[in-house]
Design a protein around this motif. Structure first.
Motif, PDB file in Angstrom:
ATOM      1  N   ALA A 103       0.841  -1.198   0.000  1.00 29.53           N
ATOM      2  CA  ALA A 103       0.000   0.000   0.000  1.00 29.53           C
ATOM      3  C   ALA A 103       0.878   1.251   0.000  1.00 29.53           C
ATOM      4  CB  ALA A 103      -0.912   0.026   1.223  1.00 29.53           C
ATOM      5  N   ALA A 104       0.415   2.278  -0.696  1.00 31.61           N
ATOM      6  CA  ALA A 104       1.132   3.559  -0.705  1.00 31.61           C
ATOM      7  C   ALA A 104       0.131   4.697  -0.838  1.00 31.61           C
ATOM      8  CB  ALA A 104       2.126   3.595  -1.864  1.00 31.61           C
ATOM      9  N   ILE A 105       0.410   5.783  -0.104  1.00 29.13           N
ATOM     10  CA  ILE A 105      -0.408   6.990  -0.262  1.00 29.13           C
ATOM     11  C   ILE A 105       0.523   8.171  -0.540  1.00 29.13           C
ATOM     12  CG2 ILE A 105      -1.834   8.719   0.938  1.00 29.13           C
ATOM     13  CD1 ILE A 105      -3.354   6.553   2.285  1.00 29.13           C
ATOM     14  N   THR A 106       0.179   8.939  -1.567  1.00 22.63           N
ATOM     15  CA  THR A 106       0.877  10.193  -1.830  1.00 22.63           C
ATOM     16  C   THR A 106      -0.147  11.316  -1.726  1.00 22.63           C
ATOM     17  OG1 THR A 106       2.290   9.024  -3.389  1.00 22.63           O
ATOM     18  CG2 THR A 106       2.380  11.420  -3.443  1.00 22.63           C
ATOM     19  N   LEU A 107       0.192  12.331  -0.953  1.00 24.18           N
ATOM     20  CA  LEU A 107      -0.686  13.498  -0.811  1.00 24.18           C
ATOM     21  C   LEU A 107      -0.194  14.597  -1.748  1.00 24.18           C
ATOM     22  CD1 LEU A 107      -1.248  14.250   2.995  1.00 24.18           C
ATOM     23  CD2 LEU A 107      -2.978  13.606   1.307  1.00 24.18           C
ATOM     24  N   TYR A 108      -1.120  15.279  -2.367  1.00 27.03           N
ATOM     25  CA  TYR A 108      -0.789  16.455  -3.174  1.00 27.03           C
ATOM     26  C   TYR A 108      -1.475  17.658  -2.528  1.00 27.03           C
ATOM     27  CZ  TYR A 108       0.864  13.090  -6.618  1.00 27.03           C
ATOM     28  OH  TYR A 108       1.552  12.068  -7.248  1.00 27.03           O
ATOM     29  N   LEU A 109      -0.689  18.480  -1.862  1.00 23.53           N
ATOM     30  CA  LEU A 109      -1.261  19.624  -1.140  1.00 23.53           C
ATOM     31  C   LEU A 109      -1.098  20.888  -1.973  1.00 23.53           C
ATOM     32  CD1 LEU A 109       0.278  18.866   2.386  1.00 23.53           C
ATOM     33  CD2 LEU A 109      -1.925  18.115   1.482  1.00 23.53           C
ATOM     34  N   THR A 115       1.662  31.914 -12.402  1.00 22.51           N
ATOM     35  CA  THR A 115       1.269  33.083 -13.210  1.00 22.51           C
ATOM     36  C   THR A 115       0.235  32.702 -14.259  1.00 22.51           C
ATOM     37  OG1 THR A 115       3.253  32.622 -14.470  1.00 22.51           O
ATOM     38  CG2 THR A 115       3.366  34.489 -12.942  1.00 22.51           C
ATOM     39  N   ASP A 116       0.237  31.409 -14.661  1.00 20.85           N
ATOM     40  CA  ASP A 116      -0.736  30.953 -15.654  1.00 20.85           C
ATOM     41  C   ASP A 116      -2.076  30.573 -15.009  1.00 20.85           C
ATOM     42  OD1 ASP A 116       0.158  28.812 -14.230  1.00 20.85           O
ATOM     43  OD2 ASP A 116       0.607  27.532 -15.966  1.00 20.85           O
ATOM     44  N   GLY A 117      -2.220  30.812 -13.706  1.00 20.81           N
ATOM     45  CA  GLY A 117      -3.468  30.507 -13.013  1.00 20.81           C
ATOM     46  C   GLY A 117      -3.578  29.051 -12.600  1.00 20.81           C
ATOM     47  N   GLN A 118      -2.560  28.244 -12.915  1.00 21.27           N
ATOM     48  CA  GLN A 118      -2.570  26.824 -12.542  1.00 21.27           C
ATOM     49  C   GLN A 118      -2.082  26.639 -11.108  1.00 21.27           C
ATOM     50  OE1 GLN A 118      -3.149  23.749 -14.317  1.00 21.27           O
ATOM     51  NE2 GLN A 118      -4.342  25.064 -15.667  1.00 21.27           N
ATOM     52  N   LEU A 119      -2.761  25.746 -10.395  1.00 17.63           N
ATOM     53  CA  LEU A 119      -2.368  25.438  -9.016  1.00 17.63           C
ATOM     54  C   LEU A 119      -1.206  24.458  -9.049  1.00 17.63           C
ATOM     55  CD1 LEU A 119      -3.601  26.219  -6.250  1.00 17.63           C
ATOM     56  CD2 LEU A 119      -4.900  24.095  -6.344  1.00 17.63           C
ATOM     57  N   SER A 120      -0.173  24.732  -8.271  1.00 12.81           N
ATOM     58  CA  SER A 120       0.889  23.724  -8.167  1.00 12.81           C
ATOM     59  C   SER A 120       0.748  23.002  -6.825  1.00 12.81           C
ATOM     60  CB  SER A 120       2.263  24.386  -8.298  1.00 12.81           C
ATOM     61  OG  SER A 120       2.515  25.196  -7.182  1.00 12.81           O
ATOM     62  N   TYR A 121       1.265  21.808  -6.782  1.00 15.38           N
ATOM     63  CA  TYR A 121       1.071  20.967  -5.596  1.00 15.38           C
ATOM     64  C   TYR A 121       2.386  20.556  -4.949  1.00 15.38           C
ATOM     65  CZ  TYR A 121      -3.816  20.324  -6.961  1.00 15.38           C
ATOM     66  OH  TYR A 121      -5.126  20.521  -7.259  1.00 15.38           O
ATOM     67  N   GLN A 122       2.338  20.460  -3.638  1.00 18.70           N
ATOM     68  CA  GLN A 122       3.463  19.897  -2.896  1.00 18.70           C
ATOM     69  C   GLN A 122       3.152  18.410  -2.702  1.00 18.70           C
ATOM     70  OE1 GLN A 122       3.544  21.285   1.146  1.00 18.70           O
ATOM     71  NE2 GLN A 122       5.404  20.128   1.658  1.00 18.70           N
ATOM     72  N   LYS A 123       4.154  17.574  -3.029  1.00 17.07           N
ATOM     73  CA  LYS A 123       3.922  16.126  -2.993  1.00 17.07           C
ATOM     74  C   LYS A 123       4.488  15.546  -1.698  1.00 17.07           C
ATOM     75  CE  LYS A 123       5.201  12.246  -5.945  1.00 17.07           C
ATOM     76  NZ  LYS A 123       5.971  11.859  -7.128  1.00 17.07           N
ATOM     77  N   ILE A 124       3.680  14.772  -0.978  1.00 15.67           N
ATOM     78  CA  ILE A 124       4.166  14.154   0.275  1.00 15.67           C
ATOM     79  C   ILE A 124       3.862  12.654   0.268  1.00 15.67           C
ATOM     80  CG2 ILE A 124       3.917  14.097   2.798  1.00 15.67           C
ATOM     81  CD1 ILE A 124       3.119  17.027   2.689  1.00 15.67           C
ATOM     82  N   GLU A 125       4.934  11.867   0.401  1.00 15.79           N
ATOM     83  CA  GLU A 125       4.744  10.403   0.486  1.00 15.79           C
ATOM     84  C   GLU A 125       4.511  10.039   1.953  1.00 15.79           C
ATOM     85  OE1 GLU A 125       5.059   8.382  -2.168  1.00 15.79           O
ATOM     86  OE2 GLU A 125       6.107   9.659  -3.631  1.00 15.79           O
ATOM     87  N   LEU A 126       3.439   9.303   2.215  1.00 20.12           N
ATOM     88  CA  LEU A 126       3.158   8.923   3.608  1.00 20.12           C
ATOM     89  C   LEU A 126       3.844   7.601   3.952  1.00 20.12           C
ATOM     90  CD1 LEU A 126      -0.605   9.848   4.074  1.00 20.12           C
ATOM     91  CD2 LEU A 126       1.410  11.302   4.231  1.00 20.12           C
ATOM     92  N   GLU A 127       4.183   7.501   5.228  1.00 18.93           N
ATOM     93  CA  GLU A 127       4.891   6.314   5.700  1.00 18.93           C
ATOM     94  C   GLU A 127       3.902   5.351   6.375  1.00 18.93           C
ATOM     95  OE1 GLU A 127       8.307   5.586   8.937  1.00 18.93           O
ATOM     96  OE2 GLU A 127       8.572   7.443   7.777  1.00 18.93           O
ATOM     97  N   PRO A 128       3.921   4.063   5.968  1.00 15.71           N
ATOM     98  CA  PRO A 128       2.994   3.106   6.588  1.00 15.71           C
ATOM     99  C   PRO A 128       3.165   3.036   8.107  1.00 15.71           C
ATOM    100  CG  PRO A 128       4.094   2.103   4.703  1.00 15.71           C
ATOM    101  CD  PRO A 128       4.766   3.434   4.948  1.00 15.71           C
ATOM    102  N   GLU A 129       2.096   2.870   8.802  1.00 15.57           N
ATOM    103  CA  GLU A 129       1.952   2.804  10.251  1.00 15.57           C
ATOM    104  C   GLU A 129       2.176   4.141  10.947  1.00 15.57           C
ATOM    105  OE1 GLU A 129       4.081   0.072  12.863  1.00 15.57           O
ATOM    106  OE2 GLU A 129       2.433   0.170  14.282  1.00 15.57           O
ATOM    107  N   LYS A 130       3.209   4.883  10.563  1.00 13.11           N
ATOM    108  CA  LYS A 130       3.448   6.181  11.202  1.00 13.11           C
ATOM    109  C   LYS A 130       2.399   7.201  10.738  1.00 13.11           C
ATOM    110  CE  LYS A 130       6.992   9.767  11.349  1.00 13.11           C
ATOM    111  NZ  LYS A 130       6.875  10.488  10.060  1.00 13.11           N
ATOM    112  N   ASP A 131       2.191   7.268   9.415  1.00 14.19           N
ATOM    113  CA  ASP A 131       1.283   8.277   8.846  1.00 14.19           C
ATOM    114  C   ASP A 131      -0.058   7.694   8.406  1.00 14.19           C
ATOM    115  OD1 ASP A 131       3.392  10.147   8.994  1.00 14.19           O
ATOM    116  OD2 ASP A 131       4.134   9.555   7.014  1.00 14.19           O
ATOM    117  N   PHE A 132      -0.032   6.452   7.941  1.00 10.12           N
ATOM    118  CA  PHE A 132      -1.276   5.864   7.392  1.00 10.12           C
ATOM    119  C   PHE A 132      -1.240   4.349   7.449  1.00 10.12           C
ATOM    120  CE2 PHE A 132      -0.945   3.534   3.347  1.00 10.12           C
ATOM    121  CZ  PHE A 132       0.430   3.614   3.118  1.00 10.12           C
TER     122      PHE A 132
END
Ligand SMILES: [Zn+2]
Length: 494
Positions: A103-109, A115-132
């Motif tokens: 299992a793996a979860i990646t969060l895009y915050l 400037t082009d109006g597009q939202l950029s995302y910060q990518k965070i990989e979650l750690e099993p048991e500690k985070d999810f």
């Protein structure tokens, strides 16, 4: 010896058997039986149960079945009567289960708008048991979707409460807390069940449900639903998501509790979640039961049930959940009592049955099945004693039914000898968060449930290992329970 002493002695010898018969067993032999309960036995039993050999005892899985056969063999060695002539000590029942391999979860915050109006995302990989952790009944899949926050994840129109009102969750992940707007209100109990919450989200078209818990825990309490991928994240991780609304998990939860009305909103954060799991819909779970027959021809039809759950959360993602405290410790106390009542010379007038239940972690499945299928001829249950988490701490608590007073009296009388129980309280309501006494409670069968005072810090984590257990507390709980069950089985309460 002079003549006078001789006469007194002869009288004593004559009176002794009469007094013995009137009083039942002598307190000395009872004391001896109690003293013979050695704390090392429950400790050794718990150590075997929590070992990797039994793979975390997930009901239905081969590790559990292997452990069940091991326990049945012990009951046989100690001379207990089997539950049924045909099936011996094992009571089978249907128990589907799921194993999570990867299992793996990646969060895009949301980060910033370019400037082009597009939202950029910060990518965070979650750690099993500690985070999810995936909920341990997730289907396989690899899906990315937006998150939608839906309060407690409850849709209860008849209670005039709907966290989903005005919310579109189709093709998205529902993010919610576990709980209800009014914890004291019985009508919400059904909605507090994991199964209800999962089904609600699935029926509304969500990809999965993401629970927010203070700390991540293993949880096999739910049904595998085709295409549905539930998981759990920690409040800390949820806090990173709630940054986009300038809040924290604690504040959002507090608002839900304070206002007791839905607070739901779509989020910009996205979540990529992949799971590889195997589901076994046709698996079999087992309760393990043996008994000691009462000595009184009339009273022996009355049964005292001494039980605790044998199962835990299994092994997933290469992580072993050994469940030493939860509930190898309680199972070990039940087995220690089985051995003590079966092998000592004391007789009990009523019969006593010792049961290790399957599927408690999956929603009280084994104990529910047991109550519905009581052995023929032994359907008069006088009381049920439940043991859940007996290994950590230096004292014990007891929750029990108000009636009959004999249960409380037997425990108080026993505790005068052992002095380990710090508090007794009457349980007025038992629901989805109860232990195996609940199915008995719901059938109006009197019960007492004992637990050590903790803290149970590694609850449903890989850290719930044998090294957390205190043999002395398990021994003391076994001793106080032996005495109180003995008094109750022999009407020696007053
Ligand atoms: Zn438990």
């Amino acid at each position: 010896m002079n003549k006078k002493t001789g006469i007194i002695l002869s009288c004593l010898i004559l009176i002794w058997p009469v007094a013995y018969l009137l009083a039942g067993e002598t307190p000395a032999s009872l004391k001896k039986a109690v003293a013979s309960i050695d704390p090392i036995l429950p400790y050794q039993l718990a150590r075997a149960m929590a070992s990797p050999e039994f793979a975390g005892r997930l009901t239905g899985d081969e590790g559990y079945t292997k452990a069940a056969r091991w326990a049945a063999e012990k009951f046989k060695d100690w001379g207990l009567k089997p539950l049924a002539a045909k099936t011996g000590y094992l009571q089978p029942y249907p128990s589907p289960y799921t194993l999570i391999d990867e299992a793996a979860i990646t969060l895009y915050l949301p980060d910033k708008t370019g400037t082009d109006g597009q939202l950029s995302y910060q990518k965070i990989e979650l750690e099993p048991e500690k985070d999810f952790l995936p909920l341990l009944f997730s289907d396989s899949g690899d899906k990315t979707g937006e998150l939608v926050f839906a309060g407690w994840g409850i849709s209860a129109p008849e209670l005039n409460y709907d966290d989903y009102a005005g919310l579109e969750v189709k093709g998205k992940y529902v993010l919610c807390f576990r709980g209800t707007p009014e914890p004291g209100r019985a009508e919400f109990q059904y909605y507090d069940e994991h199964r209800t919450r999962m089904k609600t989200a699935r029926d509304k078209g969500a990809l999965g449900l993401i629970y927010i818990y203070p700390d991540v825990q293993a949880n096999p309490n739910g049904d595998w639903l085709s295409g549905f991928m539930p998981a759990m994240i920690s409040e800390k991780v949820a806090g990173q998501i709630f940054k986009e609304i300038n809040s924290t998990a604690a504040d959002v939860k507090k608002a839900l509790q304070t206002y007791q009305r839905p607070i739901s909103f779509p989020l910009k954060s996205r979540l990529a979640y992949s799971v590889k799991s195997r589901h076994f819909p046709e698996a079999t779970g087992y309760n393990i039961a043996g008994w000691v027959e009462g000595s009184n021809p009339k009273l022996k039809k009355e049964l005292i049930i001494v039980g605790g759950h044998f199962d835990h959360c299994g092994r997933h993602l290469g992580l072993l959940f050994p469940g030493a405290d939860d509930n190898a410790s309680g199972s070990a106390v039940v087995m220690t009592l089985a051995r003590a009542f079966s092998t000592n010379k004391l007789k009990t007038e009523r019969s006593i049955m010792f049961v290790l239940f399957g599927g408690e972690e999956m929603g009280l499945q084994g104990s529910t099945y047991f109550v519905e299928h009581l052995p023929a001829g032994l359907t008069q249950v006088m009381a049920m004693f439940n043991f859940d988490m007996e290994g950590e701490g230096d004292g014990a608590w007891c929750g029990l039914s108000a009636e009959p007073p004999a249960i409380r009296e037997s425990i108080e009388k026993a505790n005068k000898e052992i002095g380990i129980i710090r508090g007794i309280s009457v349980v007025k309501r038992a629901g989805v968060r109860g232990s195996d006494f609940t199915p008995f409670f719901l059938k109006s069968i009197p019960f007492a449930s004992l637990g050590s005072n903790g803290p149970h810090l590694a609850y449903h984590g890989t850290g719930d290992t044998i090294y957390r257990l205190n043999p002395e507390i398990m021994g003391a709980i076994a001793r106080v329970s032996f005495l109180s069950i003995y008094y109750l089985a022999n009407n020696q309460v007053i």
